[in-house]
Design a protein around this motif. Structure first.
Motif: not given
Lengths: 267, 238
Positions: B7-16, B21-24, B207-211
């Motif tokens: 899953v990715s999302f950005a309010y402005e193009p080029g700035r995610p 993001i992936s998890f269960h 915006g990424r999963i660090a742990a």
């Protein structure tokens, strides 16, 4: 407590008044709506010089106030911001219509003064009737009544949301006003140079909060129309109330009771 | 119960704000979503709730989140907002609690039954007919949780549920969260609360999963937390 906090409390107080319990509170919302509508139509339909005919209609707010326990003084206090506007509507009449219409003893009273007083009374009575309706009927019941009277869903939802969002906007205004005055001690009001940014910020903050509120509603299944609590079925007491008052308004509209009583007194 | 795939999302193009993001999350699991300000926690919540449309795949209760499935998906989720004032918009606690069930077409009797059951479970019977503007911040937070539970969601999402609460009310909310049987996803900076309520933590950063792992393991890792502008929970700071 500053002005905005007081205003917020007053808004909350209306909800509490409406949640009260009295014979008037227990009436069906749409019956109360119809009676109020009938009353306002009767009041505004009087001729501009028909001050005497209008006077007996004061009975309605007086009786409803007594039966519901909602004070008219409180109503006048809550309407204090609107009342000057009502006064302003007819304030020039005495200057425009100077011909004497009646004499109080030997004192001539011009048509302009009578029409000004009539307009003032019309406005006051209509506002008081509306206040009593809102003070004895929760807003969602009122909206349910409006829907029952076939008022379009969009208009009813708009009314309800406006009522709810006024509080949100006032909360934001209270917070901003407090923050401003804490950094501008002794200053009365908000300096005109800050009006633009103040209003802009108020708009942005209110929109943010309104957005959150709306999200909260959508997440709980809101899909454009409010669910309104079902009012109990319209019973004999409701119908009696409706017919009694509509009949009384029609009678008072057709018969100038004030002039009639005045005439009897002269006899 | 909840699955996110790339899953990715950005309010402005080029700035995610969210980036791959992936998890269960399994049914009944309690997961803490932590991260510094701007890490993407609130946005992730919005994506889960369908308030923002993201790239990738979001599955809730075995159903993919799409425009068509949105009403059904939302029915499975309850969301407790950080600011309870924004959640409680009806005049009384009772009216706020029946708002959701009634919107979903339940009968008045069923809605009342749910309200009474939730209030009894949370020990909030005295609040039932109180006006929202007359109750304290702590009571309002509990009432906001009650409004969500009255909808009997399969998963409860909470945004900073203990913020601005005094110690007593904070403990009350923590105990309430612990006793919930539903799947729970909680975002918070209150790591002690996360430690008390969640068995698993997902640490977001940029915006990424660090742990992603057991709560105690992640929250004891001082180096990891500090690398992502966070600190150990207060109880372990010595």
């Amino acid at each position: 407590m500053d002005k905005m906090d007081r205003a917020l409390r007053e808004l909350g107080q209306m909800d509490e008044l409406a949640a009260g319990d009295s014979p008037v509170h227990r009436l069906s919302p749409w019956v109360k709506l119809l009676v109020t509508l009938g009353y306002i139509i009767a009041v505004v339909s009087f001729d501009k010089y028909a001050l005497s005919g209008l006077l007996p209609l004061i009975l309605y707010p007086l009786l409803v106030s007594q039966l519901s326990g909602v004070s008219l003084i409180l109503g006048l206090r809550k309407l204090r911001l609107v009342l000057p506007l009502v006064l302003a509507v007819g304030i020039f009449n005495p200057f425009l219509d100077r011909a004497p219409l009646l004499y109080l003893g030997s004192l001539p009273v011009s048509g302009g003064v009578v029409s000004m007083l009539t307009l003032l009374l019309k406005g006051l009575l209509s506002l008081l009737a509306s206040f009593l309706l809102v003070a004895t009927t929760p807003i969602d019941s009122l909206c349910a009544g409006l829907r029952k009277l076939r008022v379009p869903q969009t208009m009813v939802t708009l009314l309800l949301l406006t009522y709810r969002y006024v509080g949100v906007m006032m909360e934001e205004l209270a917070v901003m006003s407090r923050a401003y005055h804490l950094r501008a001690p002794g200053q009365k009001g908000i300096h005109y140079k800050a009006w633009g940014s103040f209003l802009g910020q108020l708009l942005l903050r209110s929109m943010d909060r309104a957005g959150e509120l709306y999200a909260s509603m959508r997440l709980r299944g809101f899909h454009g129309e409010f669910y309104y609590a079902p009012s109990r079925p319209c019973g004999g007491r409701d119908l009696a109330w409706l017919l009694l008052w509509l009949g009384a308004f029609a009678l008072l509209r057709l018969v100038d009771l004030g002039a009639l009583l005045g005439g009897l007194l002269r006899l | 119960m909840i699955t996110l795939e790339n899953v990715s999302f950005a309010y402005e193009p080029g700035r995610p704000v969210l980036d791959g993001i992936s998890f269960h999350i399994a049914p009944g699991e309690a997961v803490g979503l932590i991260g510094a300000n701007g890490a993407g926690k609130s946005t992730l919540m919005k994506v889960l709730l369908g308030l923002e449309k993201a790239e990738g795949r979001v599955m809730v209760g075995g159903e993919e989140l799409t425009k068509e499935s949105l009403p059904r998906v939302r029915r499975k989720l309850g969301f407790v907002l950080q600011n309870s004032d924004n959640q409680m918009f009806m005049p009384t606690v009772y009216e706020d609690m029946v708002f959701g069930p009634m919107n979903y077409g339940l009968s008045r009797e069923e809605a009342d039954r749910r309200v009474d059951a939730v209030l009894e479970k949370l020990g909030l019977e005295a609040l039932k007919h109180r006006h929202n503007h007359r109750i304290s911040g702590g009571e309002k937070r509990m009432a906001a949780i009650a409004t969500v539970l009255a909808m009997e969601p399969e998963a409860v999402l909470m945004d900073e549920p203990t913020s601005a609460l005094d110690p007593f009310n904070r403990r009350l909310v923590i105990n309430t969260i612990r006793e919930l049987g539903q799947t729970r996803v909680i975002t918070s900076h209150d790591l002690d609360m996360i430690l008390d309520t969640c068995s698993r933590v997902i640490l977001l950063s940029g915006g990424r999963i660090a742990a992603d792992g057991p709560t105690e393991e992640i929250l004891r890792d001082k180096a990891l937390l500090e690398a992502h502008r966070m600190e150990l929970p207060l109880r372990w700071q010595g």
